[in-house]
Design a protein around this motif. Structure first.
Motif, PDB file in Angstrom:
ATOM      1  N   ALA A  91      25.783  10.105  22.668  1.00 37.83           N
ATOM      2  CA  ALA A  91      26.441   9.638  23.885  1.00 37.83           C
ATOM      3  C   ALA A  91      27.396   8.515  23.514  1.00 37.83           C
ATOM      4  O   ALA A  91      27.197   7.816  22.513  1.00 37.83           O
ATOM      5  CB  ALA A  91      25.418   9.157  24.910  1.00 37.83           C
ATOM      6  N   VAL A  92      28.431   8.339  24.313  1.00 39.01           N
ATOM      7  CA  VAL A  92      29.415   7.283  24.083  1.00 39.01           C
ATOM      8  C   VAL A  92      29.185   6.161  25.082  1.00 39.01           C
ATOM      9  O   VAL A  92      29.133   6.396  26.296  1.00 39.01           O
ATOM     10  CB  VAL A  92      30.853   7.825  24.209  1.00 39.01           C
ATOM     11  CG1 VAL A  92      31.871   6.696  24.099  1.00 39.01           C
ATOM     12  CG2 VAL A  92      31.115   8.883  23.144  1.00 39.01           C
ATOM     13  N   GLU A  93      29.021   4.942  24.571  1.00 40.77           N
ATOM     14  CA  GLU A  93      28.874   3.792  25.454  1.00 40.77           C
ATOM     15  C   GLU A  93      30.218   3.573  26.157  1.00 40.77           C
ATOM     16  O   GLU A  93      31.231   3.339  25.499  1.00 40.77           O
ATOM     17  CB  GLU A  93      28.472   2.563  24.630  1.00 40.77           C
ATOM     18  CG  GLU A  93      27.917   1.419  25.456  1.00 40.77           C
ATOM     19  CD  GLU A  93      28.967   0.703  26.261  1.00 40.77           C
ATOM     20  OE1 GLU A  93      28.830   0.625  27.506  1.00 40.77           O
ATOM     21  OE2 GLU A  93      29.942   0.215  25.643  1.00 40.77           O
ATOM     22  N   PRO A  94      30.258   3.621  27.493  1.00 35.78           N
ATOM     23  CA  PRO A  94      31.538   3.673  28.201  1.00 35.78           C
ATOM     24  C   PRO A  94      32.454   2.469  27.988  1.00 35.78           C
ATOM     25  O   PRO A  94      33.671   2.626  27.900  1.00 35.78           O
ATOM     26  CB  PRO A  94      31.105   3.781  29.681  1.00 35.78           C
ATOM     27  CG  PRO A  94      29.727   4.344  29.643  1.00 35.78           C
ATOM     28  CD  PRO A  94      29.107   3.788  28.397  1.00 35.78           C
ATOM     29  N   ALA A  95      31.910   1.260  27.916  1.00 35.99           N
ATOM     30  CA  ALA A  95      32.760   0.074  27.860  1.00 35.99           C
ATOM     31  C   ALA A  95      33.380  -0.155  26.498  1.00 35.99           C
ATOM     32  O   ALA A  95      34.484  -0.693  26.389  1.00 35.99           O
ATOM     33  CB  ALA A  95      31.958  -1.160  28.272  1.00 35.99           C
ATOM     34  N   THR A 159      24.856  -3.528  28.087  1.00 32.37           N
ATOM     35  CA  THR A 159      23.437  -3.862  27.972  1.00 32.37           C
ATOM     36  C   THR A 159      22.578  -2.793  28.625  1.00 32.37           C
ATOM     37  O   THR A 159      21.557  -2.362  28.073  1.00 32.37           O
ATOM     38  CB  THR A 159      23.162  -5.236  28.604  1.00 32.37           C
ATOM     39  OG1 THR A 159      23.959  -6.231  27.950  1.00 32.37           O
ATOM     40  CG2 THR A 159      21.693  -5.616  28.466  1.00 32.37           C
ATOM     41  N   SER A 160      22.986  -2.330  29.799  1.00 33.58           N
ATOM     42  CA  SER A 160      22.231  -1.290  30.511  1.00 33.58           C
ATOM     43  C   SER A 160      22.210   0.017  29.736  1.00 33.58           C
ATOM     44  O   SER A 160      21.193   0.726  29.723  1.00 33.58           O
ATOM     45  CB  SER A 160      22.828  -1.068  31.899  1.00 33.58           C
ATOM     46  OG  SER A 160      22.143  -0.051  32.592  1.00 33.58           O
ATOM     47  N   PHE A 161      23.305   0.350  29.083  1.00 39.03           N
ATOM     48  CA  PHE A 161      23.352   1.577  28.274  1.00 39.03           C
ATOM     49  C   PHE A 161      22.255   1.556  27.216  1.00 39.03           C
ATOM     50  O   PHE A 161      21.524   2.539  27.034  1.00 39.03           O
ATOM     51  CB  PHE A 161      24.724   1.714  27.620  1.00 39.03           C
ATOM     52  CG  PHE A 161      24.837   2.852  26.634  1.00 39.03           C
ATOM     53  CD1 PHE A 161      25.126   4.139  27.059  1.00 39.03           C
ATOM     54  CD2 PHE A 161      24.658   2.635  25.273  1.00 39.03           C
ATOM     55  CE1 PHE A 161      25.224   5.187  26.155  1.00 39.03           C
ATOM     56  CE2 PHE A 161      24.756   3.673  24.361  1.00 39.03           C
ATOM     57  CZ  PHE A 161      25.043   4.951  24.803  1.00 39.03           C
ATOM     58  N   PHE A 162      22.125   0.424  26.532  1.00 41.05           N
ATOM     59  CA  PHE A 162      21.138   0.353  25.457  1.00 41.05           C
ATOM     60  C   PHE A 162      19.708   0.233  25.990  1.00 41.05           C
ATOM     61  O   PHE A 162      18.790   0.828  25.405  1.00 41.05           O
ATOM     62  CB  PHE A 162      21.453  -0.822  24.521  1.00 41.05           C
ATOM     63  CG  PHE A 162      22.558  -0.539  23.546  1.00 41.05           C
ATOM     64  CD1 PHE A 162      22.312   0.211  22.402  1.00 41.05           C
ATOM     65  CD2 PHE A 162      23.844  -0.997  23.764  1.00 41.05           C
ATOM     66  CE1 PHE A 162      23.328   0.487  21.494  1.00 41.05           C
ATOM     67  CE2 PHE A 162      24.874  -0.725  22.870  1.00 41.05           C
ATOM     68  CZ  PHE A 162      24.615   0.029  21.734  1.00 41.05           C
TER      69      PHE A 162
END
Length: 306
Positions: A91-95, A159-162
């Motif tokens: 998955a790609v972290e959006p930010a 932070t939420s992604f991780f």
């Protein structure tokens, strides 16, 4: 914890040959196709061409396929797309645009390194011999990749992604500025930093003890004094000894030793630090270039142009 390790990072740089030579000097073993290996962790760093320096890929180890399916479901609930590629979930972290891949992998097993005998007030554990650290002559070679520090323009989202997406756990925070997150028993494997542009701040590499931190940095600076960034010192969050150096592309790399270890998650309570305590416990104060790397303006300009 279903996750158990930060297994590798891929860094894009415009000057691959110079940067590769730096990491060979740093003590990593060159492998084919731009890869470099640590003593215990195997292939953990890859250097590839890119227009500007950046973190491209970050790989995480998990115990089994059910862990990956749980991550897939969590990302779906966050409306973040993921895909199965070469047996891993990507998955790609959006930010930041960093691609994170979680794969099933065996847990890293490190042979214990015997503690070095030391003397202290009223205690003589080493008698009639010099300290082992001053007798070492072999080149310093990092044991494993410890963590990566990622600047982001959307601190909450990254932070939420991780945490909510991948399942990392928080260890400590820098008030309004940073989150120390772990996917292993190490205090942190990813540090998310609030920044004006997405960028790689540094990667960190474990060595045996404080003597190896000092010997490794000293050898690097003997070859090129301009590599120095910050050190020697000791962090408060994580408690580790550190010394930071700069590669030819502008990324920082850290030798570290004696990191806090969290084996029982329920026994660790995250704290929030601010000011100097969020950066270090003792040592020289960090230079301005550590807090805001000198090429950030250029990275921001390039980001806006693209």
């Amino acid at each position: 914890m279903a996750l158990h390790s930060l297994t590798s990072v891929t860094i894009g740089v415009p000057n691959t040959d110079e940067t590769a030579a730096y990491y060979a000097d740093f003590g990593l073993d060159p492998l084919p196709d731009g890869w470099f290996a640590t003593r215990d962790g195997g292939a953990q760093l890859r250097i590839v061409p890119a227009p500007t320096r950046r973190l491209l890929d970050l790989c995480v180890g998990a115990d089994d396929i059910d862990d990956l399916r749980r991550i897939e479901a969590a990302l779906r609930r966050m409306d973040i797309a993921s895909a199965w590629v070469d047996g891993g979930l990507t998955a790609v972290e959006p930010a930041t645009g960093v691609r994170v891949t979680v794969r099933t992998a065996p847990r890293l097993s490190q042979a214990p390194v015997a503690p070095v005998a030391s003397n202290g007030p009223g205690r003589f554990d080493r008698v009639g011999a010099r300290a082992p650290g001053v007798l070492r002559t072999n080149p310093v070679r990092p044991r494993k990749l410890g963590h990566a520090v990622l600047g982001t323009t959307d601190f909450a989202a990254t932070t939420s992604f991780f945490t909510d997406g991948l399942g990392f756990l928080p260890s400590d925070y820098i008030r309004d500025e940073g989150a120390f997150l772990r996917c292993s028993t190490d205090h942190h494997n990813v540090l998310v930093l609030r920044a004006p542009v997405a960028f790689l701040h540094h990667t960190s590499w474990q060595v045996d003890d404080i003597d190896e931190v000092g010997r490794g940095a000293s050898a690097m600076l003997e070859a090129d004094p301009n590599r120095h960034v910050w050190g020697l010192g000791r962090h408060h969050a994580g408690s580790n000894f550190f010394w930071y150096l700069k590669d030819p592309a502008g990324n920082f790399s850290e030798y570290y030793a004696d990191m806090d270890c969290v084996v029982e998650d329920q026994l660790w309570t995250p704290e929030t630090f601010q000011g100097a305590q969020g950066l270090f416990n003792w040592g020289p104060p960090p230079p301005a270039s550590f807090l805001r790397p000198e090429d950030l303006a250029a990275l921001m300009t390039g980001s806006h142009s693209s």
